[in-house]
Design a protein around this motif. Structure first.
Motif, PDB file in Angstrom:
ATOM      1  N   GLN A 141     -20.046   4.687  31.310  1.00 44.71           N
ATOM      2  CA  GLN A 141     -21.380   4.412  31.830  1.00 44.71           C
ATOM      3  C   GLN A 141     -21.336   3.504  33.049  1.00 44.71           C
ATOM      4  N   ASP A 142     -22.222   3.792  33.974  1.00 51.67           N
ATOM      5  CA  ASP A 142     -22.454   2.904  35.108  1.00 51.67           C
ATOM      6  C   ASP A 142     -23.387   1.800  34.627  1.00 51.67           C
ATOM      7  N   PRO A 143     -22.941   0.531  34.591  1.00 49.09           N
ATOM      8  CA  PRO A 143     -23.800  -0.531  34.051  1.00 49.09           C
ATOM      9  C   PRO A 143     -25.080  -0.740  34.851  1.00 49.09           C
ATOM     10  N   ALA A 144     -25.093  -0.311  36.103  1.00 48.53           N
ATOM     11  CA  ALA A 144     -26.282  -0.497  36.938  1.00 48.53           C
ATOM     12  C   ALA A 144     -27.389   0.498  36.600  1.00 48.53           C
ATOM     13  N   THR A 145     -27.008   1.648  36.033  1.00 53.23           N
ATOM     14  CA  THR A 145     -28.003   2.687  35.771  1.00 53.23           C
ATOM     15  C   THR A 145     -28.082   3.099  34.304  1.00 53.23           C
ATOM     16  N   GLY A 146     -27.026   2.824  33.537  1.00 52.01           N
ATOM     17  CA  GLY A 146     -26.959   3.286  32.160  1.00 52.01           C
ATOM     18  C   GLY A 146     -26.604   4.753  32.034  1.00 52.01           C
ATOM     19  N   ARG A 147     -26.364   5.401  33.169  1.00 54.76           N
ATOM     20  CA  ARG A 147     -25.983   6.811  33.158  1.00 54.76           C
ATOM     21  C   ARG A 147     -24.467   6.939  33.243  1.00 54.76           C
ATOM     22  N   SER A 148     -23.992   8.169  33.021  1.00 53.33           N
ATOM     23  CA  SER A 148     -22.569   8.446  33.180  1.00 53.33           C
ATOM     24  C   SER A 148     -22.131   8.172  34.615  1.00 53.33           C
ATOM     25  N   VAL A 149     -20.903   7.715  34.770  1.00 57.54           N
ATOM     26  CA  VAL A 149     -20.370   7.523  36.123  1.00 57.54           C
ATOM     27  C   VAL A 149     -20.214   8.855  36.854  1.00 57.54           C
ATOM     28  N   LEU A 150     -20.273   9.968  36.122  1.00 56.24           N
ATOM     29  CA  LEU A 150     -20.208  11.294  36.741  1.00 56.24           C
ATOM     30  C   LEU A 150     -21.582  11.852  37.089  1.00 56.24           C
ATOM     31  N   TYR A 151     -22.629  11.098  36.856  1.00 55.92           N
ATOM     32  CA  TYR A 151     -23.989  11.613  36.997  1.00 55.92           C
ATOM     33  C   TYR A 151     -24.216  12.288  38.347  1.00 55.92           C
ATOM     34  N   ASP A 152     -23.721  11.700  39.408  1.00 55.81           N
ATOM     35  CA  ASP A 152     -23.905  12.256  40.750  1.00 55.81           C
ATOM     36  C   ASP A 152     -22.624  12.858  41.312  1.00 55.81           C
ATOM     37  N   ARG A 153     -21.726  13.282  40.450  1.00 59.65           N
ATOM     38  CA  ARG A 153     -20.447  13.826  40.909  1.00 59.65           C
ATOM     39  C   ARG A 153     -20.335  15.298  40.531  1.00 59.65           C
ATOM     40  N   ARG A 154     -19.596  16.017  41.352  1.00 61.05           N
ATOM     41  CA  ARG A 154     -19.159  17.359  40.986  1.00 61.05           C
ATOM     42  C   ARG A 154     -17.895  17.229  40.144  1.00 61.05           C
ATOM     43  N   THR A 155     -17.751  18.109  39.168  1.00 61.26           N
ATOM     44  CA  THR A 155     -16.590  18.014  38.282  1.00 61.26           C
ATOM     45  C   THR A 155     -16.290  19.361  37.657  1.00 61.26           C
ATOM     46  N   THR A 156     -15.101  19.463  37.119  1.00 68.86           N
ATOM     47  CA  THR A 156     -14.771  20.530  36.199  1.00 68.86           C
ATOM     48  C   THR A 156     -14.182  19.882  34.945  1.00 68.86           C
ATOM     49  N   ALA A 157     -13.826  20.677  33.985  1.00 68.63           N
ATOM     50  CA  ALA A 157     -13.178  20.240  32.739  1.00 68.63           C
ATOM     51  C   ALA A 157     -12.768  21.526  32.041  1.00 68.63           C
ATOM     52  N   VAL A 158     -12.170  21.404  30.866  1.00 62.00           N
ATOM     53  CA  VAL A 158     -11.851  22.632  30.129  1.00 62.00           C
ATOM     54  C   VAL A 158     -13.161  23.378  29.894  1.00 62.00           C
ATOM     55  N   THR A 159     -13.208  24.624  30.293  1.00 62.07           N
ATOM     56  CA  THR A 159     -14.446  25.377  30.172  1.00 62.07           C
ATOM     57  C   THR A 159     -14.655  25.847  28.736  1.00 62.07           C
ATOM     58  N   ALA A 160     -15.904  26.169  28.424  1.00 65.42           N
ATOM     59  CA  ALA A 160     -16.194  26.693  27.085  1.00 65.42           C
ATOM     60  C   ALA A 160     -15.413  27.973  26.832  1.00 65.42           C
ATOM     61  N   THR A 161     -15.238  28.787  27.852  1.00 70.55           N
ATOM     62  CA  THR A 161     -14.473  30.023  27.689  1.00 70.55           C
ATOM     63  C   THR A 161     -13.036  29.742  27.296  1.00 70.55           C
ATOM     64  N   LEU A 162     -12.391  28.809  27.984  1.00 73.93           N
ATOM     65  CA  LEU A 162     -11.012  28.458  27.650  1.00 73.93           C
ATOM     66  C   LEU A 162     -10.925  27.842  26.256  1.00 73.93           C
TER      67      LEU A 162
END
Length: 252
Positions: A141-162
């Motif tokens: 969490q970003d302590p300044a907003t309480g949101r995820s630090v990825l809130y304004d980021r593009r990302t990938t991760a293991v996909t649901a398909t994989l």
């Protein structure tokens, strides 16, 4: 130093050792941190026990195993820090490998590990996460907003398909081995973002990269943050993260 966050055990050997080798061979110092400061070994099923007839498809490739053997012999691997002993000022970047077996929860659910990653990302240090490791990033969490630090980021991760494909291949024999949580990684990570379109799935049919064919891999970079989906992306991830670290003006 670049810090690799590891769980107690059960991480993916490719997702840790291939990036480690790229950094180590470039002369970049790497340290490790585990929940209690004990040596952490990778998922033994991926290293030795295998998957019966599915082993050629699911086990770790031989080149990555060679890197893993090198990593295990490294003195810094043999003397990891505890999460609670990590000093932010001594960390110049953070990498988080994935893995799906139960031991991964000791890292993914650690607020201390989440905060180490989150502070590094928010301070502009080069950070990377792959596969289930992106869950740790999404939970930070970003302590300044309480949101995820990825809130304004593009990302990938293991996909649901994989994730679901591997589970369906093995569930009759291994049950929930490939389901770390009831919700898929893609679903949880996407829910942490401002816009679902920030999650990038990559090609529908993934191709494993190699040291000489890194273009087969898929990564997403957003400023100082780099992410990848699975072990098949890790040669590309390793090279791009090494270059990101080398481009950072901060000392390593």
């Amino acid at each position: 130093m670049i810090l690799f966050l590891l769980p107690d055990h059960d991480y993916d050997p490719t997702e840790s050792a291939v990036p480690w080798a790229a950094l180590r061979d470039a002369g970049i110092p790497v340290r490790f941190a585990t929940p209690e400061g004990r040596v952490a070994l990778a998922d033994d099923r991926l290293v030795e026990r295998g998957f019966s007839v599915l082993s050629p498809l699911l086990m770790t490739r031989s080149d990555a195993l060679r890197d893993y053997d090198r990593m295990r012999e490294d003195p810094d691997f043999q003397s990891p820090l505890a999460y609670s002993d990590v000093v932010d000022a001594e960390v110049s970047g953070v990498l988080v490998p994935g893995g799906h077996a139960p031991g991964m929860k000791s890292m993914l659910e650690s607020t201390t590990a989440q905060n180490i990653f989150g502070r590094a990302l928010l301070s502009g240090k080069p950070v990377a996460a792959v596969c289930h490791g992106v869950l740790l990033a999404a939970r930070a969490q970003d302590p300044a907003t309480g949101r995820s630090v990825l809130y304004d980021r593009r990302t990938t991760a293991v996909t649901a398909t994989l994730e679901l494909s591997a589970w369906n291949l093995t569930r009759l024999r291994l049950g929930t081995y490939y389901r770390t949580y009831p919700q898929t990684v893609q679903a949880e990570v996407t829910a942490a973002l401002r816009d679902p379109r920030q999650f990038e799935r990559g090609p529908l049919i993934p191709r494993r990269d190699t040291a000489t064919r890194r273009n087969r891999g898929f990564t997403v970079r957003d400023r100082n943050y780099l992410s990848a989906r699975w072990p098949g992306d890790c040669h590309r991830l390793a090279a791009e993260y090494r270059d990101l670290v080398l481009a950072d003006p901060a000392p390593h």
